[in-house]
Design a protein around this motif. Structure first.
Motif, PDB file in Angstrom:
ATOM      1  N   ARG A 181      37.175  38.756  38.889  1.00 24.52           N
ATOM      2  CA  ARG A 181      38.247  37.903  39.652  1.00 24.52           C
ATOM      3  C   ARG A 181      38.819  38.945  40.481  1.00 24.52           C
TER       4      ARG A 181
ATOM      5  N   SER B  38      34.040  36.127  39.956  1.00 23.06           N
ATOM      6  CA  SER B  38      33.797  37.439  39.485  1.00 23.06           C
ATOM      7  C   SER B  38      32.073  37.722  39.684  1.00 23.06           C
TER       8      SER B  38
ATOM      9  N   THR C  85      34.916  31.887  38.641  1.00 17.58           N
ATOM     10  CA  THR C  85      36.195  32.009  38.021  1.00 17.58           C
ATOM     11  C   THR C  85      37.770  31.918  38.857  1.00 17.58           C
ATOM     12  N   HIS C  86      38.717  31.560  38.310  1.00 23.89           N
ATOM     13  CA  HIS C  86      39.845  31.451  38.981  1.00 23.89           C
ATOM     14  C   HIS C  86      40.906  32.610  38.972  1.00 23.89           C
TER      15      HIS C  86
END
Length: 302
Positions: free
Chosen positions: A114, A78, A73-74
């Motif tokens: 994140r 995560s 994820t950005h």
């Protein structure tokens, strides 16, 4: 069908298949870029490696499946850690020609969204019963029905749900060819915080073979949210593939597998996950068990 069904029992709990890993999808739901966050009561992939369609030898078993996964994820990845300790009781009783088996699983999970600090807690308990039929020719089928109890742990799935699981296994010639379909139905589609819980389907697939005490092969799983009437909700789904290796140490069987998403829909990124399963018989009917076999079926032990 000692070790194999031993695994099966984990499958059943897991049984299974999305057995108590509500954490994983609940957390992943939180990661998805949608106002309605998805949750699930079972972890996709938790029953792979197990001949869930075969009968478990009469006895009491403890099985623990622990997994750690990272999703891309950005702006930061995560991560989730899911532990599924399970007790399985394979009774000497038959109902409608199938062996009656019971399962209890208690989820323990930790997650970081994140790059945020980890949250950890106790998840939903699964109570389930299963019937497993030996059809002959090393083919077995099973049906599991159970329920996930409601909890208050905020970052995990909270609402109660029902689970139906339909499995078939071929365990002849040292093979384990298994398909396990898991269908989950939430009794309350919304958590107190407003999180959406869509019904879901999971499919866990196994194709492994035993070589003495070793077990090796390929695994795969898929999951998808079922349609809802919520405007703007983007259903989540994934397909993952990987490889498995197992070894029979005597009283304890171990399995390890590594999976990677090849398709990920509305999760914010693809995941790679490592899994480790330990299968410990606390009691077994020795008349049904052949020693020194890795995940054998009842028929193979006769």
């Amino acid at each position: 069908m000692s070790g194999l069904w031993f695994g099966n029992l984990m499958a059943g709990f897991s049984l299974t298949t999305r057995g108590i890993a509500a954490a994983v999808l609940a957390v992943y739901g939180a990661l998805a870029t949608t106002d309605a966050r998805a949750g699930s009561a079972a972890q996709p992939g938790q029953t792979v490696g197990l001949p869930v369609g075969a009968q478990l030898p009469v006895g009491l078993y403890f099985v623990n499946l622990s997994s750690f996964g990272t999703r891309s994820t950005h702006p930061r990845d995560s991560s989730t850690n899911v532990n599924l300790p399970t007790f399985a009781w394979s009774t000497p009783w038959d109902v409608a020609g199938g062996r009656l088996q019971f399962f209890f699983t208690q989820l323990v999970a930790a997650a970081s969204s994140r790059g945020a600090p980890y949250q950890s807690g106790i998840g939903q308990q699964l109570l389930a019963a299963q019937l497993a039929w030996d059809l002959g020719g090393d083919v077995g089928v099973s049906y599991l029905f159970g329920g996930y109890l409601p909890i208050q742990t905020g970052f995990l799935t909270q609402s109660a749900s029902l689970t139906h699981r339909f499995a078939t296994s071929y365990t002849g010639q040292d093979w384990n060819l298994t398909a396990n379909l898991l269908y989950g139905i939430f009794l309350d589609p919304r958590s107190p915080a407003g999180t959406l819980y869509p019904d879901y389907l999971n499919l866990d697939l196994t194709a492994t073979r035993k070589f003495g005490k070793w077990q090796v092969g390929a695994v795969a799983f898929g999951s998808t949210d079922l349609p809802t009437r919520v405007v703007g909700y983007r259903p989540q789904g994934q397909i993952a593939v990987g490889g498995l290796v197992g070894y029979n140490f005597g009283p304890v069987n171990l399995q390890a597998y590594l999976t990677r998403d090849v398709v990920a829909r509305n999760y914010g990124g693809r995941e790679i996950r490592g899994w480790l399963r330990a299968i410990v018989p606390l009691y077994q009917d020795t008349a049904e068990v052949e020693p020194n076999r890795t995940l054998v079926t009842r028929r193979q032990a006769e």
